[in-house]
Scaffold this active site. Structure first.
Site, PDB file in Angstrom:
ATOM      1  N   GLU A 165       0.840  -1.194   0.000  1.00 17.01           N
ATOM      2  CA  GLU A 165       0.000   0.000   0.000  1.00 17.01           C
ATOM      3  C   GLU A 165       0.873   1.241   0.000  1.00 17.01           C
ATOM      4  OE1 GLU A 165      -3.987  -1.621   2.125  1.00 17.01           O
ATOM      5  OE2 GLU A 165      -2.551  -0.638   3.430  1.00 17.01           O
TER       6      GLU A 165
ATOM      7  N   ASP B 154      -4.805  -8.043   5.907  1.00 16.51           N
ATOM      8  CA  ASP B 154      -5.816  -8.950   5.356  1.00 16.51           C
ATOM      9  C   ASP B 154      -5.324 -10.385   5.271  1.00 16.51           C
ATOM     10  OD1 ASP B 154      -7.765  -6.999   5.032  1.00 16.51           O
ATOM     11  OD2 ASP B 154      -7.054  -6.439   3.050  1.00 16.51           O
TER      12      ASP B 154
END
Length: 399
Positions: free
Chosen positions: A152, A168
């Site tokens: 990210e 996640d």
């Protein structure tokens, strides 16, 4: 572009400041020259795998707020309208480097993700609301049997924030880096030697359902370990997995006080938590109740949401992220002053986030984003610079 942790590649404080229209970071450490519209990202394939690699740069264009993807030159392409049921997205894949090789692309001013997959391209779809992220906790997701992962990042006028994330899932390992304005390089995300397999071994050996987080392909290939949030949501991990610890916390603070000092740079801002019935009520220094939390369940703890919701405000959000970190790391009983920022004290209780414990234990520098507020106490795997010259993504061995 939705994310499980809403501050994509931005620490909590920076994200909160950004929401308020003022970015707290970058004012003192950015280069004199403005951050260019794109910067180079050098991708190195040290995976040892022979599969083809595919790269995707997907996110929100910060100048316009539009969702889309970037090509290898950093050019922005807005997603077309989606449908219901979701329609196939345009092929945004960039051919990645061959084994042992590197490839440099350019990344634009996005808040988004850089995906990489081995062996086949990812299947992205578009709904009327935008891009559908892969959801591998769903057995019918088209990406369920693909080995992939993502980083990210946020690149804006104040610099680059780039992280490795396990919020996640824990899957194909990689490290991130940035070449700073002074020419030095910061990196994070590398596993210890043998660390990839060690994480899976730790989960398989942990009683209480933690082995259910590991997903394998029909050919025996280990694909990933789901986060415990998804484990609870899918039934792979018992919903009661944190109950014993929560009950002990509630019992302790029904007769004593939990002191939360949420801002490291504001040591005089303190909140005091006491349990009454099903709620932990927090008062300020004047004795006024400022917020309350109902007794959280495992999903609230692992996701740092629901009963531990953390809005971008100056009171509830900061208290909630502190509680979330304390529950995941199991430091709330051992230390009545939170946050506890000493990693030596984390994950010592028998009831804890064993996924986060296993991931952190195998990181070369101990840093990881194993749950949404793992940046409490600066335990996150993040690189940042106000004048980035180049970013790095290194695909590491699956061993």
């Amino acid at each position: 572009m939705p994310h499980r942790h809403a501050r994509t590649a931005l620490p909590y404080a920076a994200a909160a400041a950004l929401v308020g229209g003022l970015l707290a970071f970058g004012a003192t450490d950015r280069a004199d020259a403005a951050v260019p519209d794109t910067i180079p990202l050098k991708i190195t394939n040290n995976s040892g795998r022979s599969d083809a690699v595919y790269i995707y740069d997907l996110g929100t264009q910060l100048s316009s707020g539009r969702q889309g993807w970037a090509d290898a030159g950093g050019g922005f392409h807005a997603w077309p309208a989606g449908g219901n049921p979701p329609t196939p997205a345009p092929d945004a894949a960039i051919t990645g480097p061959a084994p042992g090789q590197s490839k440099t692309i350019r990344i634009p001013k996005f808040s988004g993700r850089i995906y990489f997959s081995y062996g086949q391209k990812l299947d992205f779809r578009l709904t009327t609301g935008g891009l559908v992220q892969p959801a591998v906790q769903n057995p019918s997701d088209p990406n369920r049997n693909i080995l992939f992962n993502w980083s990210e990042y946020t690149l804006n006028d104040s610099g680059l924030w780039l992280n490795s994330t396990q919020v996640d899932m824990f899957s194909a390992p990689y490290a991130v880096g940035v070449q700073r304005a002074d020419g030095g390089v910061s990196t994070t995300g590398h596993l210890r030697s043998g660390g990839y397999n060690a994480v899976f071994s730790a989960l398989r050996g942990q009683p209480g359902g933690w082995s259910g987080l590991v997903q394998t392909r029909s050919d025996g290939t280990v694909l990933r370990a789901l986060s415990p949030l998804y484990g609870v949501e899918t039934g792979a991990l018992p919903a009661s997995v944190m109950d014993d610890y929560v009950n002990r916390v509630w019992q302790k603070y029904s007769t004593s006080t939990l002191t939360v000092t949420p801002f490291a740079d504001q040591p005089n801002t303190k909140y005091y938590g006491r349990v009454s019935g099903n709620a932990m009520n927090f008062t300020n220094s004047s004795g006024a109740v400022v917020t309350s939390f109902q007794k959280p369940d495992a999903a609230s703890i692992f996701g740092c949401h629901k009963l531990l919701d953390a809005p971008n405000d100056n009171v509830r959000g900061p208290i909630s992220r502190t509680l979330c970190a304390g529950f995941n790391r199991s430091t709330l009983l051992s230390n009545p002053s939170q946050p506890d920022t000493s990693a030596a004290n984390f994950y010592k209780d028998g009831v804890t986030n064993h996924y986060a414990r296993a991931v952190h234990a195998q990181m070369a520098d101990g840093k990881a984003y194993a749950f949404a507020f793992d940046d409490v106490g600066n335990q996150e795997s993040l690189v940042h610079d106000g004048g980035p010259q180049q970013a790095y993504l290194t695909l590491d061995p699956l061993s």
